[in-house]
Design an enzyme around this catalytic site. Structure first.
Site, PDB file in Angstrom:
ATOM      1  N   ASP A   1       0.835  -1.209   0.000  1.00 38.39           N
ATOM      2  CA  ASP A   1       0.000   0.000   0.000  1.00 38.39           C
ATOM      3  C   ASP A   1       0.864   1.252   0.000  1.00 38.39           C
ATOM      4  OD1 ASP A   1      -2.340   1.470   0.146  1.00 38.39           O
ATOM      5  OD2 ASP A   1      -3.174   0.295   1.797  1.00 38.39           O
TER       6      ASP A   1
ATOM      7  N   ASP B   1     -10.864   1.883  -3.131  1.00 34.05           N
ATOM      8  CA  ASP B   1     -11.346   1.495  -1.797  1.00 34.05           C
ATOM      9  C   ASP B   1     -12.860   1.384  -1.776  1.00 34.05           C
ATOM     10  OD1 ASP B   1      -8.950   1.200  -0.572  1.00 34.05           O
ATOM     11  OD2 ASP B   1      -8.945   3.127   0.450  1.00 34.05           O
TER      12      ASP B   1
END
Ligand code: GLA
Length: 714
Positions: free
Chosen positions: A446, A510
């Site tokens: 990430d 997301d």
């Protein structure tokens, strides 16, 4: 007067595309042609001659050529390919001379020099086996004094008939949105976020007036780079059109000492005369060449939206068991597992297993997952450091920030300076240690903030940061060849072919809301194939939009990519679990076609529905997901057309799954719905197929399989 005998032509052919370059002794090279294949015997000098235009009045006597390396020194009055300066000679108005030609397997390398500017420039251009054009420049300082480089840009001349443009915009939870505009003015995308960011996907598409998914000449251009960039689509007063793509250098960022070089990221371009779908097929082929996947994409379960930072071994194990029961094949433990990470305010950088949550390390969980027959994946955010971390307390100077100013936080964190050898070595050691001492098959890598103050000394280091990241990823791939890495950046803020050279999957967003996902995924699909697009079944109520959808719409939408679950299955009722298990079964059955075949985006004529169509390379099996996104504008559903089937071949159409068909929009279903339908390819593509009338935000999954000849004759 054009002297043809001083020109050399370089022709490349791949995938029914032809690329022709002209190299000149005393000028920079030109793109003669990039498009559908030309006959083998095409006379390239005549082709070149046919394109030499007249010289308009009121212009320079010798107008600058629309070359692959536009030269300020030869009258190019827009942005040139190179902008640089030196204290000891004029290095800002180059005129390139050809020094060397090297023919490569799939391209040509032209070396140019300017002895006044004391620079050497190499153009590496070619046509990849996928049919995608590839271009890169390398600039070398051969002068004594330092060279400051402000810009180094790849330039792709474009047909003047491509007068419309589609570019991308977006935000967190809504990436890859498109805007279509007439190409009547300069278009510029400047990204200074350090990563690409949600708003600056590094790509643009241009096409002839009225182009669509299935029609018209189009060109897609992408910069394979995960950092600051500049993309420009412009035209000249004479009528030339071109696209420039480059890594953007911040003020004072790039200095080359004698003998030093800098190379641009790759510019990639895919051409089509049959609309955007065929353009995408080129990029999809290219992505597949780079990915080299050697097994089907396993179904994921990711723990993030199930537990966030609340890691409890019993619950984590129960979730793993529930996941295995519905058919999950890879379990990914997300953020929250390392020392002191109980919220997003602390601990990034301290890459040691948290002893409180995991007193016996990760092994008990990993063993449980593996005993259930699943692979194990782990979340990291290696490029970051929280001020509240042991790492920062010990090495505050390893963060990218200027000590003279107060730091500037994003999600409570700073960026670790990977160009600092000590910081790099620390991180490398931590990652290698964790991968060597745990059985980790998969890494979710990430990166959750933009850079600002991207340096800790006199010059910014945003560019060096990206190169160091690529180096670290390459080292990990080399050392752990069976471990897959996913690129995530607050969802889809770092999606590009640069990082795809080292990773196998993107977390596209997301947002797990299936309706938003339909548009995000559609935008993503212009440049990347479905198998690299992480796409998860979220909970009943989306955590990012609060919308509610049934399992079928969520699962069918997630199935359009690399399927996963991001939902606490322990909250799902038995009926829901059974539905998920069914969808996972279907996914496993058809993922080969989705991920190895060609994919089409097929919007409905009223714009309220879209069909995703995947057809196996042999044309014998296809899968269609028809999604009703909004209320249809008319009473009946519009027929869907399924392209590229074999015209005379008979196919059986089977409904695999569908959302509930409640009947408030429909008294009766289409006549074929409850029967067997066998139809030839020409009919399915040219005439189409009627579907039931659906509620908005629902879908149907269909399979189309070739009927063997013997069965057909019965
Ligand atoms: C980012 C990612 C999410 C999740 C969190 C964890 O927001 O995009 O998927 O991994 O970080 O902190």
């Amino acid at each position: 007067m054009t002297e043809l005998n001083t020109i050399r032509f370089h022709r490349l052919d791949q995938q029914n595309k032809t690329l022709v370059i002209a190299s000149h002794q005393n000028a920079s090279p030109e793109l003669v042609y990039f498009g559908d294949a030309l006959p083998k015997a095409t006379e390239l000098d005549s082709l070149y001659l046919s394109q030499q235009a007249g010289i308009p009045q009121a212009m320079m006597d010798q107008p600058a050529a629309m070359s692959l390396i536009p030269e300020a020194g030869r009258g190019w009055m827009q942005s040139p390919a190179v902008e640089a300066s030196a204290a000891d000679r004029p290095a800002w108005a180059m005129r390139w001379q050809l020094k060397q030609i090297e023919e490569l397997a799939d391209g040509v390398m032209l070396t140019l020099e300017d002895s006044t500017a004391q620079l050497v420039l190499m153009l590496d251009i070619g046509l990849l086996p996928s049919g995608v054009l590839r271009q890169q420049l390398t600039l070398t300082n051969v002068g004594e004094g330092d060279l400051s480089v402000e810009r180094l840009a790849c330039t792709l001349p474009v047909s003047p008939e491509l007068t419309e443009r589609v570019s991308f915009y977006g935000r967190w939870c809504q990436e890859f949105q498109q805007v279509r505009e007439p190409w009547q003015s300069t278009w510029l995308q400047e990204n200074r976020h350090g990563r690409n960011g949600h708003a600056n996907f590094p790509a643009v598409m241009v096409g002839e007036s009225g182009f669509s998914e299935q029609r018209g000449e189009v060109l897609g251009v992408h910069l394979a780079w995960s950092g600051n960039h500049r993309l420009k689509a412009d035209y000249t007063i004479e009528g030339h059109r071109y696209i420039q793509a480059e890594a953007l250098y911040l003020s004072g960022e790039i200095h080359l000492a004698n003998g030093q070089s800098i190379t641009t990221p790759e510019l990639l371009a895919s051409h089509s005369r049959e609309g955007l779908n065929a353009m995408s097929h080129g990029f999809h082929r290219e992505a597949r060449e780079r990915l080299k996947l050697d097994k089907p994409r396993p179904v994921h379960l990711n723990t993030w939206e199930a537990f966030y930072f609340d890691h409890d071994m019993t619950k984590l194990k129960e979730l793993a068991s529930a996941a295995a029961e519905v058919g999950v094949e890879r379990y990914i433990l997300d953020d929250g597992w390392f020392r002191g990470r109980h919220h997003d305010e602390a601990a990034l950088g301290d890459w040691f297993v948290d002893e409180g949550k995991y007193p016996n390390g990760l092994s008990p969980l990993i063993d449980h997952v593996k005993n259930l027959g699943m692979e194990f994946g782990l979340w990291f955010e290696p490029e970051m450091v929280n001020p509240d971390s042991d790492l920062y307390r010990t090495h505050p100077d390893w963060a990218l920030q200027l000590p003279q100013y107060e730091g500037y936080l994003g999600r409570n964190q700073l960026v670790l300076n990977l160009a600092n050898p000590e910081a790099y070595a620390y991180l490398r050691e931590r990652l290698f240690d964790l991968f060597e001492s745990n059985s980790i098959d998969y890494v979710k890598w990430d990166m959750n903030r933009d850079y600002c103050q991207s340096g800790s000394d006199l010059a910014p280091q945003a560019h060096a940061q990206v190169l160091a990241l690529y180096r670290l990823l390459a080292e990990l791939n080399h050392a752990f060849p069976h471990m897959e890495i996913e690129s995530c950046s607050s969802g889809g803020a770092r999606v590009d072919f640069g990082i795809l050279n080292f990773t196998k999957r993107f977390w596209a967003s997301d947002c797990n809301d299936a309706l938003e996902r339909q548009s995000i995924q559609r935008g993503f699909s212009y440049f990347f194939p479905p198998e690299v697009m992480g796409s998860h079944i979220g909970p009943d109520q989306s955590h990012t939009t609060s919308r509610t959808h049934d399992v079928a719409f969520r699962a069918g939408t997630a199935m359009l990519g690399h399927l996963g679950i991001e939902w606490n299955l322990l909250d799902a009722n038995p009926q829901q679990r059974a539905t998920i298990a069914n969808w996972i079964n279907q996914y496993k059955r058809v993922r080969g076609h989705l991920h190895e075949g060609n994919n089409w985006r097929l919007p409905s004529a009223d714009g309220r529905a879209q069909t995703q169509w995947a057809l196996s390379q042999d044309g014998l099996t296809g899968v269609a997901v028809y999604s009703q996104l909004a209320m249809p504008k008319q009473g009946q559903t519009l027929p869907i057309h399924l392209p590229n089937l074999i015209a005379e071949q008979s196919y059986r159409v089977t409904v695999l799954e569908h959302s509930p068909l409640p009947g408030h929009l429909m008294k009766a279903k289409p006549a074929w719905w409850q029967r067997e339908l066998i139809l030839n390819g020409a009919s399915l593509s040219q005439v189409g197929l009627q579907l039931p009338i659906l509620d908005p935000e629902s879908l149907i999954l269909l399979e189309v399989t070739a009927v063997p000849l013997s069965e057909n004759n019965e």
